[in-house]
Design a protein around this motif. Structure first.
Motif, PDB file in Angstrom:
ATOM      1  N   ALA A  66     -14.792  -2.316   8.636  1.00  0.00           N
ATOM      2  CA  ALA A  66     -15.303  -2.329   7.258  1.00  0.00           C
ATOM      3  C   ALA A  66     -16.734  -1.823   7.148  1.00  0.00           C
ATOM      4  O   ALA A  66     -17.040  -1.015   6.269  1.00  0.00           O
ATOM      5  N   GLU A  67     -17.601  -2.266   8.033  1.00  0.00           N
ATOM      6  CA  GLU A  67     -19.000  -1.844   7.952  1.00  0.00           C
ATOM      7  C   GLU A  67     -19.129  -0.340   8.173  1.00  0.00           C
ATOM      8  O   GLU A  67     -19.863   0.340   7.451  1.00  0.00           O
ATOM      9  N   VAL A 117      -5.694   1.943  11.826  1.00  0.00           N
ATOM     10  CA  VAL A 117      -5.062   2.178  10.526  1.00  0.00           C
ATOM     11  C   VAL A 117      -4.057   1.080  10.205  1.00  0.00           C
ATOM     12  O   VAL A 117      -3.994   0.603   9.072  1.00  0.00           O
ATOM     13  N   ASP A 118      -3.298   0.659  11.210  1.00  0.00           N
ATOM     14  CA  ASP A 118      -2.148  -0.215  10.990  1.00  0.00           C
ATOM     15  C   ASP A 118      -2.406  -1.707  11.180  1.00  0.00           C
ATOM     16  O   ASP A 118      -1.678  -2.525  10.633  1.00  0.00           O
ATOM     17  N   ASP A 119      -3.408  -2.081  11.959  1.00  0.00           N
ATOM     18  CA  ASP A 119      -3.664  -3.484  12.288  1.00  0.00           C
ATOM     19  C   ASP A 119      -4.803  -4.008  11.415  1.00  0.00           C
ATOM     20  O   ASP A 119      -5.915  -3.491  11.445  1.00  0.00           O
ATOM     21  N   ILE A 120      -4.530  -5.056  10.671  1.00  0.00           N
ATOM     22  CA  ILE A 120      -5.503  -5.586   9.721  1.00  0.00           C
ATOM     23  C   ILE A 120      -6.788  -6.030  10.408  1.00  0.00           C
ATOM     24  O   ILE A 120      -7.880  -5.877   9.852  1.00  0.00           O
ATOM     25  N   GLU A 121      -6.699  -6.556  11.628  1.00  0.00           N
ATOM     26  CA  GLU A 121      -7.904  -7.000  12.326  1.00  0.00           C
ATOM     27  C   GLU A 121      -8.825  -5.826  12.649  1.00  0.00           C
ATOM     28  O   GLU A 121     -10.041  -5.916  12.495  1.00  0.00           O
ATOM     29  N   PHE A 122      -8.244  -4.718  13.105  1.00  0.00           N
ATOM     30  CA  PHE A 122      -9.046  -3.539  13.393  1.00  0.00           C
ATOM     31  C   PHE A 122      -9.574  -2.918  12.107  1.00  0.00           C
ATOM     32  O   PHE A 122     -10.712  -2.447  12.054  1.00  0.00           O
ATOM     33  N   THR A 154     -11.319  -4.197  -2.253  1.00  0.00           N
ATOM     34  CA  THR A 154     -11.967  -3.809  -1.001  1.00  0.00           C
ATOM     35  C   THR A 154     -10.962  -3.435   0.076  1.00  0.00           C
ATOM     36  O   THR A 154     -11.133  -2.426   0.756  1.00  0.00           O
ATOM     37  N   LEU A 155      -9.929  -4.224   0.256  1.00  0.00           N
ATOM     38  CA  LEU A 155      -8.939  -3.929   1.291  1.00  0.00           C
ATOM     39  C   LEU A 155      -8.243  -2.600   1.028  1.00  0.00           C
ATOM     40  O   LEU A 155      -8.076  -1.775   1.937  1.00  0.00           O
ATOM     41  N   GLU A 156      -7.865  -2.354  -0.208  1.00  0.00           N
ATOM     42  CA  GLU A 156      -7.234  -1.079  -0.565  1.00  0.00           C
ATOM     43  C   GLU A 156      -8.192   0.082  -0.329  1.00  0.00           C
ATOM     44  O   GLU A 156      -7.798   1.152   0.126  1.00  0.00           O
ATOM     45  N   MET A 157      -9.473  -0.136  -0.598  1.00  0.00           N
ATOM     46  CA  MET A 157     -10.478   0.897  -0.359  1.00  0.00           C
ATOM     47  C   MET A 157     -10.569   1.206   1.129  1.00  0.00           C
ATOM     48  O   MET A 157     -10.582   2.369   1.538  1.00  0.00           O
ATOM     49  N   LEU A 158     -10.621   0.164   1.961  1.00  0.00           N
ATOM     50  CA  LEU A 158     -10.688   0.360   3.408  1.00  0.00           C
ATOM     51  C   LEU A 158      -9.473   1.131   3.913  1.00  0.00           C
ATOM     52  O   LEU A 158      -9.597   2.068   4.704  1.00  0.00           O
TER      53      LEU A 158
END
Length: 94
Positions: A77-78, A67-72, A47-51
Motif C-alpha cells: 500500500a505505501e 496481485v493475488d494475495d491480500i497480505e502482499f 482504498t482496497l479497490e484503488m490498490l
C-alpha cells in the motif's frame, strides 16, 4: 536480476521493484489514466479497490502474489500510494 530489469525498462520505461518475503514484483510507472482512476477511487474511500487497480495495471513481471494475495497487496500500500502521489508544487506571485 539486472538483465531482467534492463529488459523490462526497454519495454515499459521506468521499473519499480517491490520485495517481500523473498518474493519480487516488477511494476511499470502508472499511466495518467491509471492515476486518475486510482485517485477517484481513493477520494471515494475505496482504498482496497484503488490498490488492486494500480497493482493490476502496473504489474509487468515477478511473483503474482503481489496481485493475488491480500497480505502482499496490503503490504504494498505505501509503495502504491507513492506511485500515485502528486508532486509538491510551490507558487510565487510577483
Amino acid at each position: 536480476m539486472d538483465e531482467k530489469i534492463e529488459r523490462l525498462k526497454k519495454e515499459h520505461g521506468e521499473i519499480i521493484v517491490l520485495e517481500a518475503d523473498g518474493k519480487v514484483a516488477y511494476l511499470k510507472k502508472p499511466t495518467r489514466q491509471v492515476v486518475s482512476y486510482a485517485l477517484t477511487l481513493q477520494q471515494k474511500g475505496n482504498t482496497l479497490e484503488m490498490l488492486e487497480h494500480v497493482m493490476k495495471s502496473c504489474f509487468v513481471d515477478g511473483d503474482r502474489c503481489f496481485v493475488d494475495d491480500i497480505e502482499f497487496l496490503l503490504g504494498s500500500a505505501e509503495a502504491i500510494n507513492e506511485l500515485v502521489s502528486v508532486k509538491q508544487v510551490s507558487i510565487k506571485k510577483y
